[in-house]
Design a protein around this motif. Sequence first.
Motif, short mmCIF file in Angstrom:
data_model
loop_
_atom_site.label_atom_id
_atom_site.label_comp_id
_atom_site.label_asym_id
_atom_site.label_seq_id
_atom_site.Cartn_x
_atom_site.Cartn_y
_atom_site.Cartn_z
N LEU A 191 -7.75 6.36 -1.21
CA LEU A 191 -7.09 6.67 -3.19
C LEU A 191 -6.56 4.65 -2.76
N PHE A 192 -5.87 3.78 -2.12
CA PHE A 192 -6.03 2.86 -2.12
C PHE A 192 -6.91 2.01 -2.53
N ARG A 198 -6.31 6.22 -17.18
CA ARG A 198 -7.05 7.55 -17.23
C ARG A 198 -7.84 8.01 -16.08
N LEU A 199 -8.82 7.31 -15.22
CA LEU A 199 -8.99 8.40 -13.73
C LEU A 199 -8.09 8.81 -13.54
N LEU A 200 -6.89 8.18 -13.52
CA LEU A 200 -5.76 8.44 -11.99
C LEU A 200 -6.15 9.52 -12.47
N LEU A 201 -5.04 9.60 -13.90
CA LEU A 201 -4.50 11.06 -14.51
C LEU A 201 -5.48 11.89 -14.87
N HIS A 202 -6.34 11.99 -14.44
CA HIS A 202 -7.56 13.08 -14.87
C HIS A 202 -8.17 13.73 -16.02
N ALA A 217 -3.10 12.94 -8.26
CA ALA A 217 -2.98 14.34 -7.12
C ALA A 217 -3.92 13.59 -5.43
N GLU A 218 -4.68 12.51 -5.94
CA GLU A 218 -5.28 12.07 -4.77
C GLU A 218 -4.60 11.30 -3.64
N ALA A 268 0.59 -1.82 0.46
CA ALA A 268 -0.30 0.04 0.46
C ALA A 268 0.39 1.73 0.16
N ASP A 269 1.81 1.30 1.21
CA ASP A 269 2.73 2.38 0.82
C ASP A 269 3.05 2.16 -0.85
#
Length: 220
Positions: free
Chosen positions: A172-173, A213-217, A163-164, A150-151
């Motif tokens: 986010l995890f 794509r979702l993570l990078l907006h 960003a999150e 996780a870390d």
Amino acid sequence: MNEQVDTAPAGKRAGRVRDADRSRAAILDAAERLFADLGFQGASLAAIADRAHVSVGLPGYFFGSKEELHDAVLQRVFDRRNEALDEVATQAEQVLDQAPEAGEEALRLLIRGYVDFLLANPTFVWLLTRDALEHAGRREELPRHDQRFADRMVAVMTRAGVAEATLAPDQLFLSLIGMCYFPLEHDATIVAGMGQRGWTRAFQNRRVDHIVRLLLHQIP
């Protein structure tokens, strides 16, 4: 008290050890499959012994009880998960070490690596699902969570520009695990109802692209 000494030749002793190791591994393999298919309550030690092709008393001899055998099965799949995901995180970190701007590639490695582990280990999904239903609140002493991964996952996402990862790393995890895990766990219900199959490579390729794509907006 006189200590009993094994006077058998070394070759025979080594053979017994190898046989014991093979029997123990066969029991764990059989138990993993049956616990995943039938749950803790549905899988008996006798059925596990039969599937492992060992005597009916051997699972109890090696593991003591069905509860202890179940713990050993879970720990083994967690160890397998930890080893696989540790390697995935290392690969993603190496990409960023060599090219700090390659955030998308690192994210894709990270997510595809986790998805690939799940696809290669369906019993992991079903064991955790059944365990959550059957032992809720009673098995907190056996870890289900790999904090190291996780870390490292959050650290990779931070370096990749998510960003999150800085604003709400824990959330986010959880979201990322859910996005990967949910379609597999609900393949026969929600996903099938949409006319798709979560356990197929084609579905998972699209899934990985979507999550990146979702993570990078980048979703329009």
